[in-house]
Design a protein around this motif. Structure first.
Motif, PDB file in Angstrom:
ATOM      1  N   ALA A  38     -50.293 -22.053  95.080  1.00 32.83           N
ATOM      2  CA  ALA A  38     -49.818 -23.350  95.555  1.00 32.83           C
ATOM      3  C   ALA A  38     -48.706 -23.135  96.585  1.00 32.83           C
ATOM      4  O   ALA A  38     -48.140 -22.045  96.662  1.00 32.83           O
ATOM      5  CB  ALA A  38     -49.286 -24.158  94.373  1.00 32.83           C
ATOM      6  N   GLY A 120     -50.948 -22.178 101.455  1.00 34.40           N
ATOM      7  CA  GLY A 120     -50.554 -22.615 100.110  1.00 34.40           C
ATOM      8  C   GLY A 120     -51.454 -23.729  99.626  1.00 34.40           C
ATOM      9  O   GLY A 120     -51.350 -24.862 100.096  1.00 34.40           O
ATOM     10  N   ASN A 121     -52.348 -23.393  98.679  1.00 36.50           N
ATOM     11  CA  ASN A 121     -53.381 -24.337  98.246  1.00 36.50           C
ATOM     12  C   ASN A 121     -54.109 -23.663  97.089  1.00 36.50           C
ATOM     13  O   ASN A 121     -54.566 -22.537  97.226  1.00 36.50           O
ATOM     14  CB  ASN A 121     -54.332 -24.603  99.432  1.00 36.50           C
ATOM     15  N   MET A 122     -54.209 -24.343  95.962  1.00 34.38           N
ATOM     16  CA  MET A 122     -54.839 -23.729  94.790  1.00 34.38           C
ATOM     17  C   MET A 122     -56.348 -23.991  94.724  1.00 34.38           C
ATOM     18  O   MET A 122     -56.998 -23.584  93.770  1.00 34.38           O
ATOM     19  CB  MET A 122     -54.208 -24.251  93.495  1.00 34.38           C
ATOM     20  N   VAL A 123     -56.903 -24.707  95.705  1.00 27.73           N
ATOM     21  CA  VAL A 123     -58.317 -25.055  95.604  1.00 27.73           C
ATOM     22  C   VAL A 123     -59.152 -24.298  96.646  1.00 27.73           C
ATOM     23  O   VAL A 123     -59.897 -23.375  96.322  1.00 27.73           O
ATOM     24  CB  VAL A 123     -58.544 -26.581  95.743  1.00 27.73           C
ATOM     25  N   CYS A 124     -59.013 -24.667  97.904  1.00 31.42           N
ATOM     26  CA  CYS A 124     -59.952 -24.243  98.933  1.00 31.42           C
ATOM     27  C   CYS A 124     -59.958 -22.726  99.190  1.00 31.42           C
ATOM     28  O   CYS A 124     -61.041 -22.150  99.365  1.00 31.42           O
ATOM     29  CB  CYS A 124     -59.688 -25.010 100.219  1.00 31.42           C
ATOM     30  N   GLU A 143     -44.110 -24.851  88.477  1.00 28.13           N
ATOM     31  CA  GLU A 143     -45.367 -25.603  88.628  1.00 28.13           C
ATOM     32  C   GLU A 143     -45.927 -26.098  87.306  1.00 28.13           C
ATOM     33  O   GLU A 143     -46.746 -27.014  87.283  1.00 28.13           O
ATOM     34  CB  GLU A 143     -46.439 -24.721  89.305  1.00 28.13           C
ATOM     35  N   LYS A 147     -51.509 -25.113  84.748  1.00 26.95           N
ATOM     36  CA  LYS A 147     -52.223 -24.938  86.013  1.00 26.95           C
ATOM     37  C   LYS A 147     -53.428 -24.006  85.941  1.00 26.95           C
ATOM     38  O   LYS A 147     -54.356 -24.146  86.729  1.00 26.95           O
ATOM     39  CB  LYS A 147     -51.255 -24.481  87.120  1.00 26.95           C
ATOM     40  N   ALA A 149     -55.671 -23.858  83.542  1.00 27.48           N
ATOM     41  CA  ALA A 149     -56.803 -24.681  83.091  1.00 27.48           C
ATOM     42  C   ALA A 149     -57.213 -25.695  84.153  1.00 27.48           C
ATOM     43  O   ALA A 149     -58.387 -26.046  84.268  1.00 27.48           O
ATOM     44  CB  ALA A 149     -56.435 -25.399  81.799  1.00 27.48           C
ATOM     45  N   LYS A 150     -56.240 -26.167  84.936  1.00 25.19           N
ATOM     46  CA  LYS A 150     -56.553 -27.205  85.924  1.00 25.19           C
ATOM     47  C   LYS A 150     -57.188 -26.660  87.201  1.00 25.19           C
ATOM     48  O   LYS A 150     -57.856 -27.404  87.919  1.00 25.19           O
ATOM     49  CB  LYS A 150     -55.274 -27.968  86.291  1.00 25.19           C
ATOM     50  N   TYR A 151     -56.923 -25.410  87.527  1.00 22.94           N
ATOM     51  CA  TYR A 151     -57.472 -24.790  88.747  1.00 22.94           C
ATOM     52  C   TYR A 151     -58.211 -23.506  88.370  1.00 22.94           C
ATOM     53  O   TYR A 151     -57.847 -22.412  88.809  1.00 22.94           O
ATOM     54  CB  TYR A 151     -56.350 -24.503  89.756  1.00 22.94           C
ATOM     55  N   PRO A 152     -59.273 -23.631  87.548  1.00 24.91           N
ATOM     56  CA  PRO A 152     -59.874 -22.416  86.970  1.00 24.91           C
ATOM     57  C   PRO A 152     -60.488 -21.459  87.985  1.00 24.91           C
ATOM     58  O   PRO A 152     -60.407 -20.244  87.808  1.00 24.91           O
ATOM     59  CB  PRO A 152     -60.927 -22.971  86.005  1.00 24.91           C
ATOM     60  N   THR A 153     -61.102 -21.987  89.047  1.00 23.17           N
ATOM     61  CA  THR A 153     -61.816 -21.095  89.979  1.00 23.17           C
ATOM     62  C   THR A 153     -60.885 -20.044  90.570  1.00 23.17           C
ATOM     63  O   THR A 153     -61.224 -18.870  90.665  1.00 23.17           O
ATOM     64  CB  THR A 153     -62.462 -21.913  91.128  1.00 23.17           C
ATOM     65  N   ARG A 178     -49.418 -20.494  76.426  1.00 23.71           N
ATOM     66  CA  ARG A 178     -50.452 -21.413  76.888  1.00 23.71           C
ATOM     67  C   ARG A 178     -51.169 -20.843  78.121  1.00 23.71           C
ATOM     68  O   ARG A 178     -52.396 -20.909  78.239  1.00 23.71           O
ATOM     69  CB  ARG A 178     -49.772 -22.744  77.246  1.00 23.71           C
ATOM     70  N   ASP A 182     -55.134 -19.740  78.217  1.00 25.09           N
ATOM     71  CA  ASP A 182     -56.064 -20.291  79.206  1.00 25.09           C
ATOM     72  C   ASP A 182     -56.692 -19.164  80.037  1.00 25.09           C
ATOM     73  O   ASP A 182     -57.884 -19.176  80.326  1.00 25.09           O
ATOM     74  CB  ASP A 182     -55.348 -21.290  80.122  1.00 25.09           C
TER      75      ASP A 182
END
Lengths: 227, 227
Positions: A38, A120-124, A143, A147, A149-153, A178, A182
């Protein structure tokens, strides 16, 4: 069908560019690491600590991706490493083509490591092979412990996961168990390191891991032309 | 030309869906707020504080976008607000179509505010109109004071900018004047509020701003069917 063909050819071109990047870096005996997280997780700060600690025997280059500004490159400049800033405009991740352009600015044979600091980006960024050898994912304590579990890929594809800013564990509500739980469901391969670039926690383990990874891939190969 | 036509029609469909969302919410006298930020900036925590503070006179609903998990919806559940969790899978932002599906789960006439908590991402969400009335962008102190300049599009389009976790200003190296300067070059319209959901800083100003915004758009209109 037209649209599908277009998408397929874009993906093929992207994979080909990533493969060519990797071939060039393999040839040079360089270990390329794609740093992903992120915004504000401490990628640049980690490099500010890591690069001097690796020392002159392990010369480093950096490709830095940002939408705008050259601030990260300016921060890394004083470390006397070769830094290429790639501005992506509205682009939410680095592409293999952008990395290829960055590589053309460097004499790869001079370096032991190439750090690619992604946008900075946890998805793309997780979806794009840039030609790197290893993916290192940072998660910083502020953060929050939800996170993974929310951004597994992102975490699934990591070769190492760094929990950064652990100096803030004392004052923030953050449950490391935790994160470990995860992570154990997604990725049992990646080592999990607790790091504070500020206070020094975990840096020895991180530096040893980096050197071991390079040794395992390029045994005995040294950068050829130091300047 | 084929490819361009495809892109155009996707954009048109997206704009149409956003327009229809806005029409439905206008009709219900609802104020819809799109909350955008990096992961872990405190969007859910802000809502946990905001919704009870707005009180029963201002009933709220929430649409929460996440790649995976229902953790945010579970956190907001105890507040007795209607919450719809939208899992985007690998999607890096909410789309107007997803918001439309979320709206169909709600009796819009019951609510004064709809908070749309977007996917944690400082890049992609900025490009998509969901049909919201206002965009609120959060930046948290631990992310660093360089983020306005690095992610300009997000801040340029904001109707309010919230600097969150200001309780950490005492212990982290963060220059507020740098943020204010960068913001003044991009966006002079959006109020800048310093918030700590934990300690309460700035919440009065934030709540007043929310109520004023609703008043300005739907003067005298009250939710019609409280249950």
């Amino acid at each position: 069908m037209k649209q599908i063909h277009v998408v397929e050819s874009v993906l093929k071109a992207s994979a080909a560019a990533a493969g060519e990047n990797r071939r060039l870096m393999d040839e040079a005996g360089l270990l390329a690491i794609n740093l992903m997280s992120a915004p504000g997780s401490g990628k640049t700060t980690l490099l500010e600590t890591t690069i001097p600690a690796l020392g002159p025997g392990c010369p480093c280059a950096v490709l830095v991706g940002d939408l705008q500004t050259t601030r990260d490159a300016e921060r890394l400049g004083p470390l006397a490493v070769e830094t290429v800033q790639i501005n992506t405009g509205k682009g939410c991740h680095l592409t293999p083509g952008q990395v290829a352009e960055g590589l053309r600015c460097l004499d790869l044979s001079r370096f032991a490591f190439l750090f690619i600091e992604n946008v900075g980006n946890m998805v793309c960024p997780a979806a794009f092979d840039l030609g790197e050898h290893l993916r290192v994912v940072l998660l910083s304590v502020p953060e929050g412990d939800d996170k993974v579990a929310k951004y597994p890929t992102l975490f699934q594809k990591a070769d190492a996961v760094l929990l950064t800013k652990v100096d803030l564990l004392d004052i923030l509500d953050f449950d490391i168990s935790r994160v470990r739980d995860d992570l154990s469901r997604l990725n049992t391969r990646a080592p999990f390191m607790e790091i504070s670039s500020k206070r020094g926690d975990g840096l020895d383990r991180w530096l040893t891991w980096l050197k071991d990874q390079r040794q395992a891939r390029s045994p005995g190969q040294e950068p050829t032309a130091k300047s």
